[in-house]
Write an enzyme that holds these catalytic residues in place. Sequence first.
Site, PDB file in Angstrom:
ATOM      1  N   ASP A 140       0.865  -1.172   0.000  1.00 52.34           N
ATOM      2  CA  ASP A 140       0.000   0.000   0.000  1.00 52.34           C
ATOM      3  C   ASP A 140       0.911   1.235   0.000  1.00 52.34           C
ATOM      4  OD1 ASP A 140      -2.470   1.533   0.388  1.00 52.34           O
ATOM      5  OD2 ASP A 140      -1.672   1.881   2.404  1.00 52.34           O
ATOM      6  N   ASP A 189       0.047   4.989   0.885  1.00 56.32           N
ATOM      7  CA  ASP A 189      -0.098   5.998   1.936  1.00 56.32           C
ATOM      8  C   ASP A 189      -0.244   5.338   3.299  1.00 56.32           C
ATOM      9  OD1 ASP A 189      -0.111   8.051  -0.029  1.00 56.32           O
ATOM     10  OD2 ASP A 189      -2.194   7.555  -0.468  1.00 56.32           O
TER      11      ASP A 189
END
Length: 534
Positions: A17, A19
């Site tokens: 992922d 952020d």
Amino acid sequence: MNHPAPHTSRPAAVLFDRDGTLVEDVPYNGDPDLVRPLPGARQALDLLRAAGVATGVVSNQSGIGRGLLTHADVQRVNARADALLGGLGTWVYCPHLPDAGCDCRKPRPGLVIEAARRLGVAPSDCVVIGDIAADVLAARAAGARGVLVPNAATRPEETETAPRTAPDLLTAVRELLDEAPREGRGTSTAAGPPPAEGKPKSLVVRLDSFGDVLLAGPAVRAVAAHSSRVTMLCGPLGESAARLLPGVDDVITWAAPWEGVHAPAVAEADVDGLLERLRAEAFDTALILTSFHQSPLPTALLLRMAGVARTGADSVDHPGRLLDVRHRRLPGRHETEAALDTAAALGFLPPPGDDGKLRVLPPPDTVALTGNGPYVVVHPGASAPARAWSPDRCAEAVALLTEAGHRVVVTGGPDETGLTRRVAGGSAVDLGGRTTPQTLAGVLRMADVVVCGNTGPAHLAAAVATPVVSLFAPVVPAERWAPYGVPHVLLGDQHAPCADSRARHCPVPGHPCLDEVTAQDVVRAVQKLLKESA
């Protein structure tokens, strides 16, 4: 890491992922100058590159769908992050809104599958590392492994239910690179493919009512995709639903002493007879499906006694030696999704192209029952009185729908003929007591909209892809039990005092959660769904 991995071979690729995992989480960031790698991110990626493990990023970017970002904004931020982190193999993102229904937004598997394709590896050879439950669920849905690295934004329940966690990114990567197959690790709670030569002979257990069994349908199809034969063990109320499900080869019906309103006494339940049947069938694998408030352990004990080789279930309670795979459901999951998650934990992933929606075998033509032309179905009955709209309100809705130009068909079971006659009045087609589960599926399939409470026909309507106006009493949570996978309008006060009580009879005088819904509300909801589907 506080949970053992499903298996312990070194991954071919690690997908991150963006952020909150690789870089600081700046909401809807379109400015490359605001990109700040998180501590340990560059070092973790350097370790993977040195080991020859491919890397990539899978990221939800709904700011595009919200009009807050452009594709160019996201690509500039990605390019800046890529430069600061030393270069990753691929960057894949979803631009859609959360309710868009796309296959790419996590927790759906599309981003993981696409990143694996670009890197030239199988999804099952990937690990996804992220900071929220959607990341590990996307991994599971794609057949990959997931690791949660919690931060301040991670909810405690997400950490508790994650299949695997690590205190920080660098530790996660180091442990992944250090892995090799080891005996005796994670056998009591680990996932993985069913340990049988060829395809296993599988049992799926759902001991509840008609609608509960329908909600298990997508999980049943996932089991069937990897099995030589699937038998479903269900209660008397769920038998007819089990026979409607694609992927079910046989049905065993048994009334459990711990399920249902009118459960038999233990002495009357013929436990010995059930054990004899299960031993004779010699199942390799069993998936026990339960609602969020039920325990699978009584069933698991019987399956152990019957010699079932491998059993998995969602269990809050410690299972001892009763389960080989103990899954912990994530909060807020619909019952259909929770069943799919549990199947995946046991190694049964949905087959390619399966949309995960409810489905039944093709129903018969029912025009002889309904007559020609479009119609709206009103189903006034419910399995529990607390979930039923009042007969007077139902009759008023039928009259107003007729006045608005809709042809109305009223449905109900053999014991509801008095109710359907009263509700139909002189203006609607009364099918009370005249349908089997198969023909009811046909009636609902051809309807423009179905109006009913939180009961089995609502889920049957969803299984034949018909929109639903749901008169939903909040005695059970709508997030878990609302019509799944079809357009629907939810009516009823979801914050009424009876909420989450699981009451069969309304505990509040006047049944306000539903009886404050008017017939005009129903007509407007029907018209809304018709307009949306036009």
